[in-house]
Scaffold this active site. Structure first.
Site, PDB file in Angstrom:
ATOM      1  N   TYR A 172       0.853  -1.191   0.000  1.00  0.00           N
ATOM      2  CA  TYR A 172       0.000   0.000   0.000  1.00  0.00           C
ATOM      3  C   TYR A 172       0.884   1.234   0.000  1.00  0.00           C
ATOM      4  CZ  TYR A 172      -3.549   3.370   1.582  1.00  0.00           C
ATOM      5  OH  TYR A 172      -4.393   4.450   1.689  1.00  0.00           O
ATOM      6  N   ASP A 190       9.171   2.869  -0.720  1.00  0.00           N
ATOM      7  CA  ASP A 190       8.189   3.523   0.139  1.00  0.00           C
ATOM      8  C   ASP A 190       8.559   3.175   1.577  1.00  0.00           C
ATOM      9  OD1 ASP A 190       6.041   4.285   1.687  1.00  0.00           O
ATOM     10  OD2 ASP A 190       4.523   3.582   0.265  1.00  0.00           O
ATOM     11  N   LYS A 220       5.078   9.424   8.585  1.00  0.00           N
ATOM     12  CA  LYS A 220       4.920   8.904   9.936  1.00  0.00           C
ATOM     13  C   LYS A 220       5.966   9.451  10.910  1.00  0.00           C
ATOM     14  CE  LYS A 220       2.463   4.712   8.513  1.00  0.00           C
ATOM     15  NZ  LYS A 220       1.111   5.094   8.907  1.00  0.00           N
TER      16      LYS A 220
END
Length: 440
Positions: A156, A251, A279
């Site tokens: 994702y 990613d 994050k």
């Protein structure tokens, strides 16, 4: 009710205020939530509304305390309301929450990131991981003059159109292989390979020679549950992409500053062309970043022709939180502590399952882990799909009632913070033993 602040609950909690808030939210928000997996659709029951967090614990709207292994899906590597981060954000917002203009903290955070990740020679801060991944792909396509990308089933990278094909995270949890609203053209430009299967990537690159701009990957899969790269897999991707003139894009929204001070690229010794972050670099504030080789990032406006902009990009509150977090992580022994704590949790869960005769595989990479309800091993998408999601749902509900908050999906990572210690592990493993003994 007043919760014990040092121990989790020992009996099922009453959550009438959460129920009242959810009932109201369903009239105001789609599904009553602002992100799909929060709705508890995969685990049953209704979502818990939280009021505050401190260290390794959170408190819901009814005053119940929980040990938190979700940590806001990963950013809170220092735990909730870390004093250093709170002080930094408080000082920043007292001077202004946003300027829409350059500020000192953007430069300071960028320097900290580059020191830890030398492959990120230049970067651009944005407000989310989705925005970062979308923008990095635009750079890759512009740099190569190619349209297609290769991604991996179950990974994702945010909800940008082309990356939602066979996506992980909430899309996988809800069983949505694609989504209405994504154009046929966007889907056609997305080629899907199998994680930890180098041959599947080679086949796609050979069949689309000269057409693939980038291979995009979570170097440690974290959105179909945690799955580490097999030996030689990332190295093989680097070799293949170089041979095909295709960019390699990591990613590291989850893995950046999580699996080591230099992320997965340092841990596994593979250098990507482009890196996506989020994050932890925002310390719990909304943030994203994309960066990489200087020649590639020089294409981004105003230096080059690839346009991307954002009103709140680089806002001082997020930058301050990120600076405080990365400086705290640079202190001696932090990552060793995280490894030790995460390993102890892994062993405790496996021992508890083994004693109860429950098939359980625990995948761990640094302070990321996922217990899969399957005999395993889980090395890719097919192995993750073999997990017993109904049993996970029962386990989730039993742990919640015991005062342990987990990600509400079999296909998400648990996150260990520096605030977690022996007491939290002991309480969690004890709750797990009870859950397994009752069939959860």
């Amino acid at each position: 009710m007043t919760a014990d602040t040092t121990r989790p609950l020992s009996a099922p909690a009453a959550r009438p205020e959460s129920a009242r808030l959810f009932a109201r939210a369903t009239d105001l928000l789609p599904g009553g939530v602002d992100s799909p997996v929060r709705a508890f659709g995969a685990v049953g029951g209704q979502p818990v509304f939280f009021e505050r967090g401190d260290g390794p614990r959170v408190w819901d709207a009814d005053g119940n305390a929980y040990i938190d292994w979700m940590c806001s899906w990963g950013p809170l590597i220092l735990g909730h309301a870390d004093a250093r981060v709170v002080a930094a954000v408080t000082e920043a917002v007292a001077r202004g929450t946003s300027f829409g203009a350059p500020n000192r903290r953007e430069v300071e955070l960028a320097a900290l990131v580059r020191d830890a990740m030398p492959a990120v020679e230049m970067m651009r801060f944005v407000s989310s991981g989705t925005e970062a991944a979308m923008s990095a792909l635009r750079v890759a396509r512009a740099a190569t003059d190619r349209d297609k990308i290769v991604k991996f089933r179950g990974c994702y990278h945010g909800h940008t159109d082309s990356l939602l094909v066979d996506a992980g995270s909430g899309a996988l949890t809800l069983g949505i292989p694609g989504t209405p609203g994504v154009t046929r053209g966007a889907a056609a430009d997305t080629l899907v390979a199998e994680y930890n299967d180098l041959a599947s990537v080679e086949k796609l690159l050979d069949a689309n020679r000269g057409a693939v701009a980038a291979v995009v990957i979570e170097p440690v899969a974290g959105n179909m549950g945690v799955i580490a790269p097999a030996a030689g897999f990332l190295e093989g991707l680097r070799t293949l992409t170089t041979a095909h003139g295709t960019l390699l894009m990591f990613d590291e929204v989850i893995t950046g500053f999580r699996v080591g001070p230099g992320g997965a690229q340092e841990r596994y010794g593979v250098t990507p062309d482009l890196t996506v972050l989020g994050k932890i670099i925002g310390g719990g504030m909304p943030v994203g970043a994309y960066g990489g080789r200087r020649d590639l990032m020089a294409m981004v406006a105003p230096s080059g022709p690839v346009y991307q902009a954002g009103t709140l990009s680089g806002n001082p509150a997020a930058m301050a939180a990120g600076i405080a977090t990365l400086r705290a992580l640079a202190e001696p022994g932090v990552y060793e502590q995280l490894e030790t704590t995460a390993a102890a949790l892994e062993i405790g869960l496996l021992d508890a399952a083994r004693a109860a005769g429950v098939p359980l595989a625990v995948n761990r990479a640094g302070s990321l882990l996922t217990p899969f309800f399957t005999a395993g091993p889980v090395t890719g998408y097919a192995g993750a799909m073999a997990a017993d999601t109904e049993r996970f749902g029962a386990f989730f509900r039993a742990m919640l009632d015991a005062g342990v908050y987990l990600p509400p999906s079999q296909f998400e990572a648990w996150f260990v913070s520096t605030a977690h210690g022996d007491a939290e592990i002991e309480a969690t493993v004890t709750a797990a033993r009870r859950a397994f003994a009752t069939g959860a």
